[in-house]
Design an enzyme around this catalytic site. Structure first.
Site, PDB file in Angstrom:
ATOM      1  N   HIS A  11     -68.987 -11.914 -59.284  1.00 31.67           N
ATOM      2  CA  HIS A  11     -69.028 -10.882 -60.323  1.00 31.67           C
ATOM      3  C   HIS A  11     -69.951 -11.696 -60.947  1.00 31.67           C
ATOM      4  O   HIS A  11     -70.840 -12.360 -61.140  1.00 31.67           O
ATOM      5  CB  HIS A  11     -67.513 -11.921 -61.069  1.00 31.67           C
TER       6      HIS A  11
ATOM      7  N   ASN B   8     -67.446  -6.591 -61.150  1.00 36.05           N
ATOM      8  CA  ASN B   8     -68.047  -7.785 -59.322  1.00 36.05           C
ATOM      9  C   ASN B   8     -70.114  -7.101 -59.559  1.00 36.05           C
ATOM     10  O   ASN B   8     -69.636  -6.547 -60.069  1.00 36.05           O
ATOM     11  CB  ASN B   8     -67.746  -6.693 -58.192  1.00 36.05           C
TER      12      ASN B   8
ATOM     13  N   ARG C 123     -59.915  -2.419 -54.114  1.00 34.06           N
ATOM     14  CA  ARG C 123     -58.972  -3.106 -54.797  1.00 34.06           C
ATOM     15  C   ARG C 123     -59.841  -4.580 -55.540  1.00 34.06           C
ATOM     16  O   ARG C 123     -58.426  -4.521 -57.091  1.00 34.06           O
ATOM     17  CB  ARG C 123     -59.234  -4.059 -52.853  1.00 34.06           C
ATOM     18  N   ASP C 124     -60.518  -5.029 -55.527  1.00 34.55           N
ATOM     19  CA  ASP C 124     -60.964  -5.540 -56.654  1.00 34.55           C
ATOM     20  C   ASP C 124     -61.173  -4.641 -57.897  1.00 34.55           C
ATOM     21  O   ASP C 124     -60.656  -5.031 -59.391  1.00 34.55           O
ATOM     22  CB  ASP C 124     -62.218  -6.607 -56.619  1.00 34.55           C
TER      23      ASP C 124
ATOM     24  N   CYS D 285     -60.830 -10.083 -61.939  1.00 38.36           N
ATOM     25  CA  CYS D 285     -59.149 -10.375 -61.378  1.00 38.36           C
ATOM     26  C   CYS D 285     -57.769 -10.935 -62.207  1.00 38.36           C
ATOM     27  O   CYS D 285     -58.655 -11.578 -63.747  1.00 38.36           O
ATOM     28  CB  CYS D 285     -58.925 -12.138 -60.679  1.00 38.36           C
TER      29      CYS D 285
ATOM     30  N   HIS E  93     -68.964 -13.189 -52.517  1.00 36.97           N
ATOM     31  CA  HIS E  93     -68.228 -12.149 -53.145  1.00 36.97           C
ATOM     32  C   HIS E  93     -68.817 -12.798 -54.986  1.00 36.97           C
ATOM     33  O   HIS E  93     -68.027 -13.729 -55.443  1.00 36.97           O
ATOM     34  CB  HIS E  93     -66.792 -12.565 -53.643  1.00 36.97           C
TER      35      HIS E  93
HETATM   36  P1  HMG Z   1     -43.424 -15.159 -56.789  1.00 38.02           P
HETATM   37  O1  HMG Z   1     -42.700 -14.812 -57.961  1.00 38.02           O
HETATM   38  O2  HMG Z   1     -43.859 -16.777 -57.056  1.00 38.02           O
HETATM   39  O3  HMG Z   1     -42.968 -14.530 -55.613  1.00 38.02           O
HETATM   40  O4  HMG Z   1     -44.611 -14.293 -56.918  1.00 38.02           O
HETATM   41  P2  HMG Z   1     -41.748 -15.688 -55.019  1.00 38.02           P
HETATM   42  O5  HMG Z   1     -41.946 -15.582 -53.506  1.00 38.02           O
HETATM   43  O6  HMG Z   1     -40.302 -16.024 -55.491  1.00 38.02           O
HETATM   44  O7  HMG Z   1     -41.270 -13.812 -54.892  1.00 38.02           O
HETATM   45  C1  HMG Z   1     -40.809 -13.179 -56.170  1.00 38.02           C
HETATM   46  C2  HMG Z   1     -40.819 -11.659 -56.175  1.00 38.02           C
HETATM   47  O8  HMG Z   1     -41.794 -11.264 -55.232  1.00 38.02           O
HETATM   48  C3  HMG Z   1     -39.347 -11.146 -54.815  1.00 38.02           C
HETATM   49  O9  HMG Z   1     -39.097  -9.986 -54.847  1.00 38.02           O
HETATM   50  C4  HMG Z   1     -39.883 -10.724 -53.733  1.00 38.02           C
HETATM   51  O10 HMG Z   1     -39.462 -10.621 -52.290  1.00 38.02           O
HETATM   52  C5  HMG Z   1     -41.095 -10.561 -53.917  1.00 38.02           C
HETATM   53  P3  HMG Z   1     -37.120  -9.844 -55.837  1.00 38.02           P
HETATM   54  O11 HMG Z   1     -36.310 -10.551 -54.821  1.00 38.02           O
HETATM   55  O12 HMG Z   1     -37.653 -10.533 -57.400  1.00 38.02           O
HETATM   56  O13 HMG Z   1     -37.042  -8.303 -55.869  1.00 38.02           O
HETATM   57  N1  HMG Z   1     -42.889 -10.751 -53.525  1.00 38.02           N
HETATM   58  C6  HMG Z   1     -43.604  -9.805 -53.069  1.00 38.02           C
HETATM   59  N2  HMG Z   1     -43.754  -8.461 -53.231  1.00 38.02           N
HETATM   60  C7  HMG Z   1     -44.078  -7.677 -52.949  1.00 38.02           C
HETATM   61  N3  HMG Z   1     -45.786  -8.073 -51.492  1.00 38.02           N
HETATM   62  C8  HMG Z   1     -45.761  -9.134 -51.816  1.00 38.02           C
HETATM   63  C9  HMG Z   1     -44.103 -10.419 -52.535  1.00 38.02           C
HETATM   64  N4  HMG Z   1     -44.076 -10.897 -52.347  1.00 38.02           N
HETATM   65  C10 HMG Z   1     -43.015 -12.029 -53.093  1.00 38.02           C
HETATM   66  N5  HMG Z   1     -46.717 -10.098 -51.140  1.00 38.02           N
HETATM   67  C11 HMG Z   1     -46.512 -13.649 -56.058  1.00 38.02           C
HETATM   68  C12 HMG Z   1     -45.852 -14.445 -55.582  1.00 38.02           C
HETATM   69  C13 HMG Z   1     -47.984 -14.035 -54.688  1.00 38.02           C
HETATM   70  C14 HMG Z   1     -46.582 -12.676 -54.787  1.00 38.02           C
HETATM   71  C15 HMG Z   1     -47.232 -13.159 -56.898  1.00 38.02           C
HETATM   72  O14 HMG Z   1     -48.008 -13.680 -57.817  1.00 38.02           O
HETATM   73  C16 HMG Z   1     -48.460 -12.389 -57.050  1.00 38.02           C
HETATM   74  O15 HMG Z   1     -48.414 -10.688 -56.046  1.00 38.02           O
HETATM   75  N6  HMG Z   1     -49.659 -12.428 -57.008  1.00 38.02           N
HETATM   76  C17 HMG Z   1     -50.845 -11.520 -57.609  1.00 38.02           C
HETATM   77  C18 HMG Z   1     -52.017 -11.730 -57.101  1.00 38.02           C
HETATM   78  C19 HMG Z   1     -52.786 -11.184 -56.939  1.00 38.02           C
HETATM   79  O16 HMG Z   1     -53.078  -9.681 -57.147  1.00 38.02           O
HETATM   80  N7  HMG Z   1     -54.231 -11.417 -57.596  1.00 38.02           N
HETATM   81  C20 HMG Z   1     -55.356 -10.426 -57.438  1.00 38.02           C
HETATM   82  C21 HMG Z   1     -56.397 -11.183 -57.015  1.00 38.02           C
HETATM   83  S1  HMG Z   1     -57.075 -12.717 -56.357  1.00 38.02           S
HETATM   84  C22 HMG Z   1     -58.658 -12.460 -56.778  1.00 38.02           C
HETATM   85  O17 HMG Z   1     -59.234 -11.214 -57.527  1.00 38.02           O
HETATM   86  C23 HMG Z   1     -59.459 -13.072 -56.692  1.00 38.02           C
HETATM   87  C24 HMG Z   1     -61.119 -12.559 -55.586  1.00 38.02           C
HETATM   88  O18 HMG Z   1     -61.207 -10.921 -56.461  1.00 38.02           O
HETATM   89  C25 HMG Z   1     -62.215 -13.643 -55.053  1.00 38.02           C
HETATM   90  C26 HMG Z   1     -62.326 -14.133 -56.867  1.00 38.02           C
HETATM   91  O19 HMG Z   1     -62.991 -13.311 -56.928  1.00 38.02           O
HETATM   92  O20 HMG Z   1     -62.062 -15.059 -56.668  1.00 38.02           O
HETATM   93  C27 HMG Z   1     -59.855 -12.185 -54.153  1.00 38.02           C
HETATM   94 MG    MG Z   2     -63.088 -10.500 -57.193  1.00 35.41          MG
END
Ligand code: HMG
Ligand code: MG
Length: 307
Positions: free
Chosen positions: A209, A249, A14-15, A240, A207
């Site tokens: 990095h 990481n 994933r990450d 991210c 977690h």
């Molecule tokens: P948004 O545009 O605000 O969402 O995005 P919305 O609710 O307004 O919906 C917009 C569209 O997205 C709609 O579809 C929804 O149905 C769809 P449309 O009508 O345009 O066809 N939608 C989704 N589709 C699939 N799966 C979903 C979903 N939710 C809404 N779950 C949203 C908000 C959260 C979806 C968007 O901002 C997003 O996907 N962000 C991705 C965040 C991400 O993956 N970040 C990386 C992971 S976190 C990380 O790496 C940190 C970590 O490793 C720890 C660390 O290191 O700190 C964990």
């Molecule tokens: Mg991370």
């Protein structure tokens, strides 16, 4: 949980893959997980159910998690979900464990999931409640727990407060994340020691990095603070896409080497882990590997020549 064992969740699928220029096929992701399983990894973060527009690398989440669980029913395989829609998709695909993400700053939540901190907290609590009602295991990240790339140092009080809320929401693990790899060992020890007052020690994970080369030192500091649950990523891949400056990481091979050298068990084979790094390198078409990988590779070559 025993104090002489460390528990590792490999987050490479994933990450590690969420921000790569090369998008791996579902088959290649399954092969990467196969390498991890062969190495003795018993917990992975397999994918994320996020918007495919935001992270196209994870668009195959439903297909992937279904196949992972059929192929390795004993493997703990969690999936990241940013909201209730993500949970709904994950549950429909058969996921057994989910992770929510709560950033400890206003701006980082907005950049990551397009909502502010209060709304993100609310969504995480609702998602955890719904996941528990569905009988799923849960994790909760508290991200930018040291520094936010937009707001600077995160106040410890905010981290403690959000971690306590995640404990109240019955998250099975609370995962304290150094999102941009800016933490230093003393700070890690102090923050995690303070967190042990609000999070039961068997539910506290870290977690890390490795942006500044302090990942292993920070893991040691976490160990000294009593933490035994770690996320890491084979080959050190990761980051991210929404956090500027987030590099890979902490590499699983660096963490396992340190654990072994400190008399901690992890049941993971370093040689087999390196095979996973080789595979990821070939797939992603770039050099990978943790800080120890050059030495580890030389040692592996010597052992294989001697056979
Ligand atoms: P948004 O545009 O605000 O969402 O995005 P919305 O609710 O307004 O919906 C917009 C569209 O997205 C709609 O579809 C929804 O149905 C769809 P449309 O009508 O345009 O066809 N939608 C989704 N589709 C699939 N799966 C979903 C979903 N939710 C809404 N779950 C949203 C908000 C959260 C979806 C968007 O901002 C997003 O996907 N962000 C991705 C965040 C991400 O993956 N970040 C990386 C992971 S976190 C990380 O790496 C940190 C970590 O490793 C720890 C660390 O290191 O700190 C964990
Ligand atoms: Mg991370």
């Amino acid at each position: 949980m025993t104090p002489d064992t460390i528990y590792i969740t490999d987050v490479a699928p994933r990450d590690g893959l969420q921000n790569q220029a090369v998008h791996l096929s579902t088959e290649a992701k399954l092969d990467l997980i196969e390498h991890l399983v062969q190495a003795g990894v018993n917990s992975v973060e397999a994918t994320s159910f996020v918007s495919p527009k935001a992270v196209p690398q994870m668009a195959d989440a439903g297909d992937l998690i279904g196949r992972v669980q059929t192929r390795w029913p004993q493997l703990r395989s969690s999936v990241l979900v940013p909201n209730l829609k993500g949970l709904e998709r994950a549950h429909a695909a058969g996921a057994q464990e989910i992770a929510v993400v709560l950033c400890a700053s206003e701006t980082m939540n907005r950049k990551n999931i397009n909502m502010g901190l209060d709304a993100a907290l609310d969504v995480c609590e609702q998602t955890l409640a719904q996941a528990h009602a569905l009988g799923l295991r849960t994790r909760a990240y508290v991200a930018v727990a040291f520094d936010c790339p937009f707001e600077g140092e995160t106040p410890l009080a905010a981290v403690l407060h959000l971690a306590a809320r995640m404990v109240e929401a019955r998250a099975g693990e609370i995962v304290i994340a150094d999102t941009i790899g800016s933490a230093a060992p003393l700070q890690v020890k102090q923050r995690l020691s303070a967190l042990r007052d609000v999070v039961p020690s068997d539910r506290l994970a870290v977690h890390l990095h490795d942006t500044r080369g302090l990942g292993a030192a920070n893991a040691w500091a976490a160990l000294e603070a009593g933490v035994r649950r770690f996320d890491s990523s084979v080959g050190g891949i990761g980051g991210c896409p929404f956090a500027p400056g987030a590099a890979g990481n902490l590499a699983t091979e660096d963490l396992v080497l340190m654990a072994q050298r400190c008399g901690l068990t992890s049941d993971i084979s370093l040689d087999a882990l390196l095979d996973a790094v080789d595979f990821a390198e070939a797939q992603l078409q770039k050099p990978l590997g943790g800080r120890a990988s050059a030495w580890l590779r030389r040692e592996r070559a010597k052992r294989r020549e001697a056979l």
